[in-house]
Design a protein around this motif. Structure first.
Motif, PDB file in Angstrom:
ATOM      1  N   SER A   1      -7.491   4.728   3.154  1.00  0.00           N
ATOM      2  CA  SER A   1      -7.817   3.388   2.672  1.00  0.00           C
ATOM      3  C   SER A   1      -6.736   2.392   3.058  1.00  0.00           C
ATOM      4  O   SER A   1      -7.026   1.267   3.500  1.00  0.00           O
ATOM      5  CB  SER A   1      -7.985   3.405   1.150  1.00  0.00           C
ATOM      6  OG  SER A   1      -9.038   4.241   0.762  1.00  0.00           O
ATOM      7  N   VAL A   2      -5.467   2.803   2.906  1.00  0.00           N
ATOM      8  CA  VAL A   2      -4.364   1.909   3.248  1.00  0.00           C
ATOM      9  C   VAL A   2      -4.336   1.631   4.746  1.00  0.00           C
ATOM     10  O   VAL A   2      -4.142   0.482   5.177  1.00  0.00           O
ATOM     11  CB  VAL A   2      -3.022   2.509   2.773  1.00  0.00           C
ATOM     12  CG1 VAL A   2      -1.844   1.696   3.300  1.00  0.00           C
ATOM     13  CG2 VAL A   2      -2.981   2.567   1.256  1.00  0.00           C
TER      14      VAL A   2
ATOM     15  N   PHE B   1       0.209  -3.074   0.108  1.00  0.00           N
ATOM     16  CA  PHE B   1       0.561  -2.005   1.036  1.00  0.00           C
ATOM     17  C   PHE B   1       1.904  -1.381   0.669  1.00  0.00           C
ATOM     18  O   PHE B   1       2.096  -0.168   0.795  1.00  0.00           O
ATOM     19  CB  PHE B   1       0.629  -2.548   2.470  1.00  0.00           C
ATOM     20  CG  PHE B   1      -0.714  -2.934   3.038  1.00  0.00           C
ATOM     21  CD1 PHE B   1      -1.881  -2.387   2.536  1.00  0.00           C
ATOM     22  CD2 PHE B   1      -0.808  -3.852   4.071  1.00  0.00           C
ATOM     23  CE1 PHE B   1      -3.114  -2.749   3.056  1.00  0.00           C
ATOM     24  CE2 PHE B   1      -2.023  -4.202   4.602  1.00  0.00           C
ATOM     25  CZ  PHE B   1      -3.191  -3.655   4.092  1.00  0.00           C
TER      26      PHE B   1
ATOM     27  N   SER C   1       1.531   0.785  -2.455  1.00  0.00           N
ATOM     28  CA  SER C   1       0.688   1.961  -2.246  1.00  0.00           C
ATOM     29  C   SER C   1       1.517   3.215  -2.017  1.00  0.00           C
ATOM     30  O   SER C   1       1.131   4.311  -2.433  1.00  0.00           O
ATOM     31  CB  SER C   1      -0.244   1.735  -1.047  1.00  0.00           C
ATOM     32  OG  SER C   1       0.496   1.686   0.170  1.00  0.00           O
TER      33      SER C   1
ATOM     34  N   LEU D   1      -6.302   8.141  -0.217  1.00  0.00           N
ATOM     35  CA  LEU D   1      -5.601   6.867  -0.377  1.00  0.00           C
ATOM     36  C   LEU D   1      -4.969   6.414   0.935  1.00  0.00           C
ATOM     37  O   LEU D   1      -4.967   5.217   1.262  1.00  0.00           O
ATOM     38  CB  LEU D   1      -4.523   6.995  -1.451  1.00  0.00           C
ATOM     39  CG  LEU D   1      -5.006   7.215  -2.884  1.00  0.00           C
ATOM     40  CD1 LEU D   1      -3.821   7.419  -3.814  1.00  0.00           C
ATOM     41  CD2 LEU D   1      -5.848   6.049  -3.362  1.00  0.00           C
TER      42      LEU D   1
ATOM     43  N   THR E   1      -5.177   1.031  -9.762  1.00  0.00           N
ATOM     44  CA  THR E   1      -4.594   0.829  -8.428  1.00  0.00           C
ATOM     45  C   THR E   1      -5.497   1.386  -7.329  1.00  0.00           C
ATOM     46  O   THR E   1      -5.503   0.855  -6.216  1.00  0.00           O
ATOM     47  CB  THR E   1      -3.214   1.503  -8.345  1.00  0.00           C
ATOM     48  OG1 THR E   1      -3.314   2.861  -8.798  1.00  0.00           O
ATOM     49  CG2 THR E   1      -2.201   0.763  -9.195  1.00  0.00           C
ATOM     50  N   TYR E   2      -6.273   2.438  -7.622  1.00  0.00           N
ATOM     51  CA  TYR E   2      -7.191   2.983  -6.625  1.00  0.00           C
ATOM     52  C   TYR E   2      -8.235   1.944  -6.226  1.00  0.00           C
ATOM     53  O   TYR E   2      -8.644   1.872  -5.060  1.00  0.00           O
ATOM     54  CB  TYR E   2      -7.884   4.234  -7.159  1.00  0.00           C
ATOM     55  CG  TYR E   2      -7.032   5.487  -7.155  1.00  0.00           C
ATOM     56  CD1 TYR E   2      -5.649   5.421  -7.331  1.00  0.00           C
ATOM     57  CD2 TYR E   2      -7.599   6.741  -6.981  1.00  0.00           C
ATOM     58  CE1 TYR E   2      -4.869   6.558  -7.340  1.00  0.00           C
ATOM     59  CE2 TYR E   2      -6.826   7.897  -6.987  1.00  0.00           C
ATOM     60  CZ  TYR E   2      -5.455   7.791  -7.172  1.00  0.00           C
ATOM     61  OH  TYR E   2      -4.675   8.927  -7.179  1.00  0.00           O
TER      62      TYR E   2
ATOM     63  N   TYR F   1      -6.582  -0.389  -3.642  1.00  0.00           N
ATOM     64  CA  TYR F   1      -6.394   0.181  -2.309  1.00  0.00           C
ATOM     65  C   TYR F   1      -7.719   0.383  -1.580  1.00  0.00           C
ATOM     66  O   TYR F   1      -7.786   0.215  -0.357  1.00  0.00           O
ATOM     67  CB  TYR F   1      -5.652   1.520  -2.398  1.00  0.00           C
ATOM     68  CG  TYR F   1      -4.337   1.445  -3.123  1.00  0.00           C
ATOM     69  CD1 TYR F   1      -3.498   0.349  -2.978  1.00  0.00           C
ATOM     70  CD2 TYR F   1      -3.927   2.462  -3.984  1.00  0.00           C
ATOM     71  CE1 TYR F   1      -2.292   0.262  -3.661  1.00  0.00           C
ATOM     72  CE2 TYR F   1      -2.728   2.383  -4.661  1.00  0.00           C
ATOM     73  CZ  TYR F   1      -1.922   1.292  -4.495  1.00  0.00           C
ATOM     74  OH  TYR F   1      -0.729   1.206  -5.175  1.00  0.00           O
TER      75      TYR F   1
END
Length: 933
Positions: free
Chosen positions: A446-447, A17, A20, A443, A507-508, A511
């Motif tokens: 998603s987070v 988190f 992100s 994004l 990284t996507y 997340y």
């Protein structure tokens, strides 16, 4: 899930988190692969001299009453065009020079390398030049040589140790530069190859003048040293101009640009968005530059500075800092740096209308090339049916804009062509932002989904393992966990394929896939929620509701305190009243009054200024005396109740003497620096020895509760005194007083609860941190534990914002680290300031560990409540992050989220450290025949 597994999973989730935000907001805006574009017409200048006076404020140069710059004043009034260059945050040397020379505003990812190394390679005016000769700081020059192709950027730097804040005269840095330039041109007269190179076109001479910045840090911008340094720079500029003009035979082909990378606050710092930091001077003269323009009417700037500067009669032309790069490129005819987002300020140019139109057209095509590359990259990594182009600049509109501008230039409709090109640049820059933030919403969702899932899971874990809910095992058997697992696996596969098709970064995947196992864990524990609903009739609902409402209001107060520190004062004033409604005042008036007075004294600190404080080492000495007095009182009180080994008494006396020495060292150091005698070696040895031993000395003390806490308090306060310059030195003693009062009043609250349940409560003097705790005797959570956890979070925030913080870079006062070093070193300085911020954290954290021991509650259960409160704050700040408005607003909103997330991760790690600090002991003393703890 056992404790270690839960800790590792929680740490991993919060790290994800935390990171992100860097993928969403701090990614580099640069793209590569564009073709450089140059104006096809003959440039007005063959060479350019760029002079950057590091740390020079606009008012320090332009205000006649304080300025000592007769030469530059003459240039402004007779020869050139002047204005203010508006910088962006962070106002640091590295980003400022990148904006000046490369034309773009560097992303914050460069801070990871101290703004010295290039996080990504970029183009610059130096790179596009035929030759560039640079003189100045080793912190700035090498990064442009490293980013340049070939070996045509020649740097000459002085040793890093010359950048000493304790130097008797930092202006010697600028004297070194001017002397090197004079020597260089003298040697060129006898060196035919060098002379030939100098007479070629498209050459740049860069003089980086760091003395003003160094003197500003050491002595403040209104000091004699700072102002005298400005006068030295003015005379040095005049001499360099004379040398260059003589060398080139006064051919009228040299352009001069004098500016600064950033300004400086009155207290000698920079980094944030105060006008004294963001308003920097710009003076341009020479070949191709407009001379001074007299004006009679009002100017288009209403900031009120013109009358103070006595320049209201001269045309003022303000620019954004990145605009200077295309201006320099246009003057000597080199391509504008391909990554530049600057807009050519035409009012500085003294040339034909066609030249201005062609230059603006080149600028527009150069920015459009970046937009095209950004659009192509995003289009290639997005499914065609999901791709939404930027509507104001579609491919057809791009062609239409450029074609129409070209025709207008050929038809000699230059003003219309310039206006169209400026419109194209504006649309291109907006389009760059659009594609740079294209995936931000996706994004972010998603987070947030992962965030909500994790918080829900932690709440369910608390209810399941730390409360006495009625259990219904049959409900778990009805839960189709196998079906749920299959659904989650299918969902994982779909998300992975979707990201794979779009060639998304690694990284996507993290997340987007992280919420799946998190929500799987939540749904598996749904039976716990059912248990809560079934147990609701037996719960004190009104009391529960009141607690949750108060905690929710308390969380909002903490969120608001990030924007207004005075809210912490309000919170502390409210907390001071807690003993009265709770009935604790009637049971123990002395402890309740100690709590009230501690809260009210600590409430004064958030009202004090974060920055701009004058150094006052007398207050540091007073803080040392206060520390000695309170420590002696607590030691005598605890020693009367608990016998102590003679070696323990010796250690306490030694620590007291050590605090006394540390209280005197800042005064001795600052006195020596004021007298220009440098940093005393004795002070430096004491400082570094104190810092190195601060974590080890407490481990030699008794593990009895108050004895260990006193040793920790003395050890950390000694270090804090060395890092203090004024009233903030009083913060740890006052905070520690309140923390001791908190421990005592929690003991009294426990007595009140035990009297009702007829349970025995052990005296505080009998507690030993190292004692083995029977986990079967640890109790379940109660509503009062929510209050305890909230108090802890509140005090952690107070410890962070009480005397200042690192949310704003310009709250850093270089004088704070003078007891340790005076030579510029960003990583050591940053580490020392970070340790200063951490010390109050450790004090609060050790207190919380003590309260867990005193209340006989599992540390895991209390920490889980703290985790929920912190995560709710972090989620709140995630929604407050903004990407519109001023750069200061954007940076502040992001930094708040980063601070809270860092705090959550940091507290998880710090809890392990405090456990060691309180419960471990280094047995260096001989064992006595008598038994002592």
């Amino acid at each position: 899930m056992n404790v270690i597994t839960f800790f590792l999973v929680g740490l991993t989730v919060h790290v994800v988190f935390f990171l992100s935000i860097f993928d969403i907001y701090f990614t580099s805006p640069l793209v590569h692969g564009m073709t450089p574009h140059a104006t096809p017409l003959e440039p007005p200048a063959s060479r350019l001299v760029l002079l950057v006076a590091d740390g020079l404020r606009a008012d320090s140069l332009f205000t006649p009453s304080i300025s000592r710059t007769p030469y530059l004043r003459h240039v402004i009034e007779e020869k050139g065009t002047w204005g203010v260059s508006h910088t962006r945050v962070p106002t640091e040397s590295r980003p400022g020079h990148v904006a000046l020379i490369a034309g773009f505003y560097e992303d914050v990812s460069a801070v990871a390398k101290g703004w010295k190394e290039n996080p990504v390679e970029f183009d610059s005016v130096f790179n596009e030049s035929r030759h560039t000769w640079c003189w100045g700081s080793p912190d700035i020059l090498p990064m442009f040589a490293k980013g340049a192709t070939g070996d045509h950027v020649h740097t000459h730097t002085y040793p890093p140790e010359e950048e000493d804040f304790a130097s008797t005269d930092a202006s010697k840095l600028d004297t070194w530069v001017f002397n090197q330039v004079k020597t260089f041109f003298q040697s060129a007269k006898a060196n035919s190859s060098l002379r030939a190179s100098l007479f070629e076109d498209k050459n740049i001479f860069f003089l980086h003048l760091l003395g003003i910045d160094t003197n500003g840090h050491a002595h403040r911008p209104m000091s004699r040293e700072y102002l005298n340094n400005i006068g030295l720079v003015d005379s040095g500029v005049a001499e360099v101009v004379s040398i260059i003009e003589d060398f080139f035979g006064h051919d009228g082909k040299t352009a001069y640009v004098f500016t600064s990378d950033h300004g400086m606050t009155n207290w000698g710092s920079h980094g944030a968005g105060h006008p004294s930091e963001t308003l920097t001077p710009l003076v341009v003269w020479g070949a191709g530059v407009n001379g001074a323009k007299r004006v009679t009417g009002p100017q288009p700037f209403s900031d009120g500075f013109l009358q103070d500067w006595k320049l209201e009669h001269l045309r003022r032309v303000d620019v954004s800092q990145a605009d200077i790069a295309p201006l320099m490129a246009s003057l000597i005819g080199v391509p504008i740096p391909v990554n530049s987002v600057g807009v050519l300020p035409l009012l500085y140019l003294n040339n034909s209308e066609r030249f201005k139109a062609e230059s603006m057209y080149t600028n527009a095509i150069q920015v459009l090339e970046q937009f095209k590359m950004k659009m192509t990259q995003k289009k290639e990594t997005t499914l065609s049916f999901l791709f939404t182009p930027y509507q104001l600049l579609t491919e057809s509109k791009q062609a239409e804009f450029s074609h129409k501008a070209r025709i207008l230039i050929e038809q000699e409709k230059y003003e219309e062509a310039i206006s169209l090109c400026q419109s194209l640049i504006s649309h291109s820059l907006d389009g760059l932002v659009y594609y740079h933030t294209y995936d931000r919403f996706f994004l972010g969702c998603s987070v947030v989904l992962g965030f909500v899932g994790w918080t829900s899971y932690v709440i369910l874990v608390i209810l399941k393992t730390h409360t006495s809910l009625n259990r219904h095992p049959g409900l778990l058997k009805q839960n189709p966990s196998s079906t749920l697992a299959k659904v989650c696996l299918c969902l994982t596969a779909v998300i992975a394929v979707f990201l794979l098709v779009q060639s998304s970064p690694v990284t996507y995947y993290i997340y987007c896939l992280l919420p799946v196992p998190v929500w799987y864990s939540v749904l598996k524990e749904s039976g716990t929620l059912t248990d809560l609903l079934r147990s609701a009739p037996s719960l004190p609902l009104w009391k529960c509701l009141a607690y949750f409402v108060l905690v929710a209001l308390g969380i909002e107060l903490l969120v608001v305190s990030f924007f207004h520190r005075a809210m912490l004062t309000v919170g502390l004033a409210v907390l001071s009243l807690w003993p009265f409604p709770s009935g604790l005042f009637a049971k123990s008036k002395f402890r309740s009054l100690s709590w009230c007075l501690g809260c009210l004294c600590l409430a004064a600190f958030p009202l004090m200024p974060v920055v701009g404080r004058e150094s006052n080492t007398h207050l540091v000495t007073c803080a040392g005396l206060l520390t000695l007095f309170t420590s002696a009182c607590y030691f005598c009180s605890s020693r009367h109740k608990t016998p102590l080994h003679p070696s323990g008494t010796q250690q306490f006396v030694i620590q007291m003497l050590h605090v006394a020495v540390c209280a005197y060292v800042p005064s001795l150091t600052h006195s020596s620096l004021e007298q220009k005698r440098g940093l005393p070696l004795f002070c430096q040895i004491i400082s570094w020895t104190t810092l190195a031993s601060s974590m080890l000395v407490p481990l030699m003390s008794s593990t009895r509760l108050f004895h260990r806490l006193l040793s920790l308090f003395l050890s950390f306060t000694a270090t804090y005194l060395l890092l203090s310059t004024g009233s903030e030195a009083l913060f740890p003693p006052v905070l520690s007083w309140l923390m001791f009062a908190w421990i005592n009043i929690e003991q009294e609250a426990l007595h009140a609860q035990s009297a009702a349940s007829r349970q025995e409560v052990k005296p505080l003097s009998t507690f030993d941190f190292s004692a083995h705790v029977d986990i079967t005797k640890l109790r379940q959570l109660k509503l009062d534990d929510i209050r305890r956890s909230y108090f802890f979070v509140f005090f952690i925030i107070t410890a962070f914002f009480g005397t200042g913080n690192i949310a704003s870079i310009n709250s850093f006062d270089p004088a704070s680290i003078y007891c340790f070093l005076t030579v510029f070193n960003p990583f050591i300085m940053g580490g020392l300031m970070m340790w200063k911020v951490i010390i109050p954290f450790v004090i609060v954290m050790c207190t919380f560990e003590t309260i867990q021991v005193v209340t006989q509650l599992s540390s895991r259960s209390l920490f889980l409540i703290v985790l929920v409160i912190s995560d709710l704050m972090a989620l709140h700040f995630f929604f407050l992050v903004q990407d519109q408005g001023s750069w200061l607003d954007i940076g502040t909103s992001i930094s708040h989220y980063v601070i809270v997330m860092s705090m959550t991760i940091f507290l998880m790690l710090l809890s392990v450290v405090t456990r060691i600090l309180t419960s471990r002991r280094l047995n260096l003393w001989r064992t006595s025949k008598m038994h002592f703890p």
